[in-house]
Structure formats: structure tokens, C-alpha cells
Design a protein around this motif. Structure first.
Motif, PDB file in Angstrom:
ATOM      1  N   GLU A 135       0.716  -1.235   0.047  1.00  0.00           N
ATOM      2  CA  GLU A 135      -0.102   0.068  -0.143  1.00  0.00           C
ATOM      3  C   GLU A 135       0.849   1.472   0.026  1.00  0.00           C
ATOM      4  OE1 GLU A 135      -3.288   0.530  -0.173  1.00  0.00           O
ATOM      5  OE2 GLU A 135      -3.583  -1.469  -0.560  1.00  0.00           O
ATOM      6  N   LEU A 136       1.955   1.175   0.765  1.00  0.00           N
ATOM      7  CA  LEU A 136       2.890   2.287   0.865  1.00  0.00           C
ATOM      8  C   LEU A 136       3.480   2.387  -0.531  1.00  0.00           C
ATOM      9  CD1 LEU A 136       4.443   4.553   2.220  1.00  0.00           C
ATOM     10  CD2 LEU A 136       6.090   2.899   2.923  1.00  0.00           C
ATOM     11  N   GLU A 137       3.938   1.502  -1.157  1.00  0.00           N
ATOM     12  CA  GLU A 137       4.562   1.624  -2.492  1.00  0.00           C
ATOM     13  C   GLU A 137       3.733   2.174  -3.539  1.00  0.00           C
ATOM     14  OE1 GLU A 137       5.667  -2.304  -3.520  1.00  0.00           O
ATOM     15  OE2 GLU A 137       7.496  -2.240  -1.800  1.00  0.00           O
ATOM     16  N   LYS A 138       2.329   1.981  -3.313  1.00  0.00           N
ATOM     17  CA  LYS A 138       1.205   2.425  -4.289  1.00  0.00           C
ATOM     18  C   LYS A 138       1.158   3.825  -3.922  1.00  0.00           C
ATOM     19  CE  LYS A 138      -3.549   1.867  -5.557  1.00  0.00           C
ATOM     20  NZ  LYS A 138      -4.761   1.103  -5.565  1.00  0.00           N
ATOM     21  N   GLU A 139       1.083   4.301  -2.669  1.00  0.00           N
ATOM     22  CA  GLU A 139       0.933   5.673  -2.417  1.00  0.00           C
ATOM     23  C   GLU A 139       2.276   6.466  -2.964  1.00  0.00           C
ATOM     24  OE1 GLU A 139       0.235   6.006   1.603  1.00  0.00           O
ATOM     25  OE2 GLU A 139      -1.590   4.918   1.530  1.00  0.00           O
ATOM     26  N   GLN A 140       3.554   5.959  -2.712  1.00  0.00           N
ATOM     27  CA  GLN A 140       4.686   6.659  -3.182  1.00  0.00           C
ATOM     28  C   GLN A 140       4.741   6.688  -4.646  1.00  0.00           C
ATOM     29  OE1 GLN A 140       7.508   3.904  -1.443  1.00  0.00           O
ATOM     30  NE2 GLN A 140       7.679   5.129   0.452  1.00  0.00           N
ATOM     31  N   LYS A 141       4.011   5.820  -5.512  1.00  0.00           N
ATOM     32  CA  LYS A 141       4.309   5.744  -7.085  1.00  0.00           C
ATOM     33  C   LYS A 141       3.387   6.904  -7.331  1.00  0.00           C
ATOM     34  CE  LYS A 141       3.306   3.143 -10.971  1.00  0.00           C
ATOM     35  NZ  LYS A 141       3.060   1.822 -11.543  1.00  0.00           N
ATOM     36  N   THR A 142       2.113   7.190  -6.804  1.00  0.00           N
ATOM     37  CA  THR A 142       0.869   8.233  -6.983  1.00  0.00           C
ATOM     38  C   THR A 142       2.024   9.652  -6.702  1.00  0.00           C
ATOM     39  OG1 THR A 142      -0.687   6.812  -6.548  1.00  0.00           O
ATOM     40  CG2 THR A 142      -1.169   9.239  -6.473  1.00  0.00           C
ATOM     41  N   ARG A 143       2.542   9.473  -5.574  1.00  0.00           N
ATOM     42  CA  ARG A 143       3.209  10.865  -5.126  1.00  0.00           C
ATOM     43  C   ARG A 143       4.336  11.069  -6.243  1.00  0.00           C
ATOM     44  NH1 ARG A 143       5.796  10.547   0.636  1.00  0.00           N
ATOM     45  NH2 ARG A 143       7.518   9.089  -0.583  1.00  0.00           N
ATOM     46  N   THR A 144       5.046  10.290  -6.797  1.00  0.00           N
ATOM     47  CA  THR A 144       6.045  10.511  -7.557  1.00  0.00           C
ATOM     48  C   THR A 144       5.492  10.927  -9.073  1.00  0.00           C
ATOM     49  OG1 THR A 144       7.296   8.895  -6.722  1.00  0.00           O
ATOM     50  CG2 THR A 144       7.850   9.594  -9.036  1.00  0.00           C
ATOM     51  N   THR A 145       4.355  10.449  -9.389  1.00  0.00           N
ATOM     52  CA  THR A 145       3.641  10.956 -10.776  1.00  0.00           C
ATOM     53  C   THR A 145       3.234  12.351 -10.326  1.00  0.00           C
ATOM     54  OG1 THR A 145       2.819   8.671 -10.858  1.00  0.00           O
ATOM     55  CG2 THR A 145       1.526  10.551 -12.076  1.00  0.00           C
ATOM     56  N   ARG A 146       2.826  12.676  -9.192  1.00  0.00           N
ATOM     57  CA  ARG A 146       2.097  14.206  -9.102  1.00  0.00           C
ATOM     58  C   ARG A 146       3.652  14.938  -8.894  1.00  0.00           C
ATOM     59  NH1 ARG A 146      -0.365  16.888  -3.618  1.00  0.00           N
ATOM     60  NH2 ARG A 146       0.035  19.193  -4.615  1.00  0.00           N
ATOM     61  N   MET A 147       4.608  14.509  -8.314  1.00  0.00           N
ATOM     62  CA  MET A 147       5.845  15.459  -8.508  1.00  0.00           C
ATOM     63  C   MET A 147       6.365  15.799  -9.752  1.00  0.00           C
ATOM     64  SD  MET A 147       7.798  13.735  -5.125  1.00  0.00           S
ATOM     65  CE  MET A 147       9.227  14.561  -5.424  1.00  0.00           C
ATOM     66  N   VAL A 148       6.183  14.689 -10.754  1.00  0.00           N
ATOM     67  CA  VAL A 148       6.748  14.943 -12.010  1.00  0.00           C
ATOM     68  C   VAL A 148       5.881  15.743 -12.857  1.00  0.00           C
ATOM     69  CG1 VAL A 148       6.716  13.864 -14.443  1.00  0.00           C
ATOM     70  CG2 VAL A 148       7.554  12.587 -12.337  1.00  0.00           C
ATOM     71  N   ARG A 149       4.565  15.690 -12.590  1.00  0.00           N
ATOM     72  CA  ARG A 149       3.516  16.832 -13.120  1.00  0.00           C
ATOM     73  C   ARG A 149       3.731  18.163 -12.811  1.00  0.00           C
ATOM     74  NH1 ARG A 149      -0.509  14.373 -16.050  1.00  0.00           N
ATOM     75  NH2 ARG A 149      -0.534  12.247 -16.146  1.00  0.00           N
ATOM     76  N   ASP A 150       4.045  18.584 -11.368  1.00  0.00           N
ATOM     77  CA  ASP A 150       4.314  19.562 -10.577  1.00  0.00           C
ATOM     78  C   ASP A 150       5.546  20.102 -11.430  1.00  0.00           C
ATOM     79  OD1 ASP A 150       2.076  19.393  -9.225  1.00  0.00           O
ATOM     80  OD2 ASP A 150       3.093  18.635  -7.333  1.00  0.00           O
ATOM     81  N   SER A 151       6.485  19.456 -11.642  1.00  0.00           N
ATOM     82  CA  SER A 151       7.913  19.868 -12.100  1.00  0.00           C
ATOM     83  C   SER A 151       7.761  20.068 -13.584  1.00  0.00           C
ATOM     84  CB  SER A 151       8.890  18.693 -11.860  1.00  0.00           C
ATOM     85  OG  SER A 151      10.074  19.095 -12.513  1.00  0.00           O
ATOM     86  N   LEU A 152       6.759  19.632 -14.252  1.00  0.00           N
ATOM     87  CA  LEU A 152       6.531  19.975 -15.660  1.00  0.00           C
ATOM     88  C   LEU A 152       5.699  21.319 -15.570  1.00  0.00           C
ATOM     89  CD1 LEU A 152       5.398  16.751 -17.474  1.00  0.00           C
ATOM     90  CD2 LEU A 152       7.515  18.078 -18.011  1.00  0.00           C
ATOM     91  N   ASP A 153       4.820  21.515 -14.744  1.00  0.00           N
ATOM     92  CA  ASP A 153       4.058  22.596 -14.612  1.00  0.00           C
ATOM     93  C   ASP A 153       5.028  23.860 -14.353  1.00  0.00           C
ATOM     94  OD1 ASP A 153       1.187  23.819 -14.631  1.00  0.00           O
ATOM     95  OD2 ASP A 153       2.021  24.470 -12.538  1.00  0.00           O
ATOM     96  N   ALA A 154       5.617  23.724 -13.741  1.00  0.00           N
ATOM     97  CA  ALA A 154       6.938  24.843 -13.151  1.00  0.00           C
ATOM     98  C   ALA A 154       7.627  25.195 -14.365  1.00  0.00           C
ATOM     99  CB  ALA A 154       8.030  24.339 -11.892  1.00  0.00           C
TER     100      ALA A 154
END
Length: 382
Positions: free
Chosen positions: A287-306
Motif C-alpha cells: 500500500e505504501l509503495e502504491k502511495e509513493q508511486k502516486t506521489r512521484t507521478t504528481r511530483m513529475v507533473r508539478d515539475s513539468l508545470d513549473a
């Protein structure tokens, strides 16, 4: 000293919050204090900081001194009467809200109030928002809800209609630079640069000022946009931009992910004497690994947005030069390239390119495929 001292350029709002705190402490029946608030403002304006400062002031014996145990523990999430909800995924789901509602049903244990700060209320799913609505409609006797979102339209209409609205503004470049110098010890030249290119985003300004790698990546991305001559260049630039965003996100996530996994495994008994992790440990790790994967996906999108925001500042500067305002550039260090492009590209074309950048940001916000979105954008910028 006050917890509100950290709010840069928000003097218009601080007086209202202080009045609400004073009214709450006096127990007077006034219009200044209410049980639900929504803080809105552009990225970097400090809406989450404002909400947390308000929470500190409500539970502080001295109206938000910023130095007592109550203020310090509330700021870092350690106060029993203050809940700070910071989602690192793409959304806040109904299960999380239900669990939260169970906790906040308790009476305050130390301060006079139980305060809930939800930093990303715009990320509530529809079912989660409806669950939260019921709690706001029927609030606990001493519970205060502080929701944060970019705009009022990002909050469910039935929720925002029951909240008092606090609108933050983007701090001036001068104010942000002053904070970087006084609070973080940044040199005047670097503080001015970071404040200028971050467009008043205090957190990003500090990140840029203290990270040479980030400054180098930003420069590379903007340079690549000025050198787009054909479709081949566009695809190469798009791939490089996505690679940079992905590498940065994964590098930031790797160390954190490993630490979290180790701590969870130890909590389930890994490394202790016996047969290893207790029952349920493997499931919890998955479950933690799943949450971490989702968090990384968001971080990539946030970095692209910046990165897209940085590209937008480039076209904004080109438009400024084309309109004769050469003294108001954000990217002063690229003045030569900006002037060269402004002299050969029609103004209407510059506007079209800026619109394309903003449309790409919107598409990413709706979870469009990052590489395809950036490739389409770069082809439009050729």
C-alpha cells in the motif's frame, strides 16, 4: 513577534484574522469568527501558511506568539488539536475524509479549539467533498475548518457558500527578495534573481536560490525553446524537458521512499528477533509503495508545470519587448535572445505561443499524457 509575521504582502488580510482570533478568545457573539474558512490565492502566495498561522493563533494562549509550545507544535503537525492535511497524491479520497471526520469529532484536549487545515481542498474527489460538506453543515461545537485552494471555483459550490473567504495576493518581487535575504541569508543579487523568476512564489524562490541544479535546468529549458527551428528540434526538446522533470522527481522521491519503507518495515518487526514482519506487514508495504508511486507521478507533473510557467515567462518577456516595455523583463539574463526573437516573430504569433503553453498546463492538470502533451506544445512553438 507573531505567527502572522511570516505572511508576506498580506497585510490586508492579517487584520481580519487577528480580529477573528481576538473574538474567539473573548467568546463574544460577533461576525468576526466563524467555523469554516477558505483561503485562496495564486501559487506561492502563502495560502497554506496563512491557514496554519490562523490555526496557531487560535490555540495559542497569547494569540499567536510563534514561540510557545502550542505554536511550534501546531506548525509541525504535533499539536493534538490541530490537523494539517497535506496530500501528496493526485486527489483526496473519501476514505481519508471519513477517517479525518472520526478524529475531529473529539472535543479539544488542550486548546479551546480543534482546527483542521486542508491544504489542497481543490483535490477532493466529489464523494470526499460531499462527505466534508456534511461536517461543515453540522460543525462540532469547537471545531474550525480552514480550507485552501487556488480559487473559489476549485471548491465545491455548496462548501464555499458556507465558508468565509480570505483572498491572498501575489507578494511583490521586492518583498520576496527581502524575505530571502533576512530569513534565509541569500545574497541580494541571488535573492533578486530568484524572486523575479519565481514571480512572487516564495517557496519556489527559495528553492531556486539555494539549488544550482534547478537554476541550470531552468536555463537549459529556456535556451532549448529559443532554438526550436524544426519538428525534430521540437521532439528533442520535449523529451529532454520530460526527462528533466522525471529525473528531478525520482531523485527527490528515492531517498524519501526508502526511508519510509524502512520505517514501516521496522514498525512491523523487521530486523527484530523472531520470524520477521508481523502479519499484515507485506500488505502495508505494498500500500505504501502504491502511495509513493502516486506521489512521484504528481511530483513529475508539478515539475513539468513549473517548467511550463518558466517558458510562459519567456513569451511574456517577448511580448513586453514588442510592446516597448523593455525595462520590465523577468528573464533579464536572456535579454539578447528575447530581443532577437521579438524582432522577427509577429506579436500575434507570440500570443498564440503563450496560449499554447497555458493550454498545455491545463491539459496536464486533467492528467493528459505528459510526453504527448509536451511534444504537441513544442511543435506549436516552432
Amino acid at each position: 513577534m507573531s505567527v502572522f509575521d511570516t505572511l508576506v504582502g498580506q497585510e490586508h488580510m492579517i487584520a481580519k484574522l487577528q480580529g477573528a482570533v481576538l473574538s474567539a478568545k473573548n467568546g463574544e457573539e460577533t461576525q468576526e469568527m466563524t467555523h469554516a474558512w477558505v483561503f485562496t490565492g495564486p501559487p506561492g502566495s502563502g495560502r497554506s501558511s496563512a491557514a496554519v498561522a490562523f490555526a496557531q493563533a487560535l490555540i495559542c494562549p497569547d494569540l499567536g506568539c510563534g514561540t510557545c509550545n502550542a505554536c511550534l507544535s501546531a506548525a509541525n503537525g504535533g499539536h493534538p488539536d490541530v490537523e494539517i492535511i497535506r496530500t501528496e497524491g493526485l486527489s483526496i479520497k473519501i476514505d481519508e475524509v471519513r477517517e479525518l471526520l472520526t478524529r475531529v469529532a473529539w472535543a479539544p484536549s488542550m486548546g479551546g479549539w480543534r482546527v483542521v487545515v486542508m491544504e489542497d481542498a481543490d483535490r477532493l474527489t466529489e464523494s470526499a467533498a460531499n462527505a466534508l460538506l456534511k461536517a461543515i453543515e453540522e460543525p462540532g461545537n469547537r471545531t474550525v475548518w480552514l480550507l485552501c485552494a487556488p480559487t473559489l471555483h476549485d471548491v465545491l459550490p455548496t462548501i464555499r457558500s458556507r465558508c468565509r473567504h480570505m483572498q491572498l495576493v501575489t507578494p511583490s518581487t521586492k518583498d520576496v527578495a527581502a524575505v530571502l535575504q533576512s530569513r534565509d541569508g541569500i545574497s541580494p543579487q541571488m535573492a533578486d534573481f530568484a524572486a523575479r523568476v519565481s514571480q512572487g512564489h516564495i517557496g519556489r524562490a527559495k528553492y531556486i536560490a539555494t539549488n544550482e541544479h534547478v537554476r541550470s535546468n531552468r536555463k537549459e529549458i529556456l535556451k532549448s525553446v529559443t532554438q526550436l527551428n524544426n519538428v525534430s528540434d521540437a521532439f528533442k526538446a520535449a523529451q529532454r524537458l520530460v526527462d528533466i522533470a522525471t529525473e528531478d522527481a525520482k531523485a527527490a522521491a528515492e531517498i524519501r521512499d526508502e526511508k519510509e519503507q524502512d520505517e514501516l518495515a521496522q514498525a512491523y518487526g523487521k530486523g527484530a528477533t523472531g520470524r520477521g514482519m508481523a502479519s499484515g506487514g507485506s500488505k502495508a508495504l505494498k500500500e505504501l509503495e502504491k502511495e509513493q508511486k502516486t506521489r512521484t507521478t504528481r511530483m513529475v507533473r508539478d515539475s513539468l508545470d513549473a517548467a511550463l510557467l518558466d517558458i510562459a515567462t519567456l513569451y511574456r518577456d517577448i511580448m513586453m519587448v514588442q510592446s516597448g516595455h523593455i525595462d520590465a523583463l523577468i528573464n533579464l539574463e536572456m535579454a539578447q535572445e528575447i530581443n532577437a526573437i521579438a524582432s522577427v516573430v509577429p506579436t500575434h504569433k507570440t500570443i498564440q505561443r503563450l496560449d499554447a503553453v497555458m493550454k498545455a498546463r491545463k491539459a496536464l492538470g486533467f492528467n493528459a499524457a505528459p510526453l504527448l502533451t509536451i511534444e504537441a506544445l513544442m511543435c506549436e512553438l516552432v
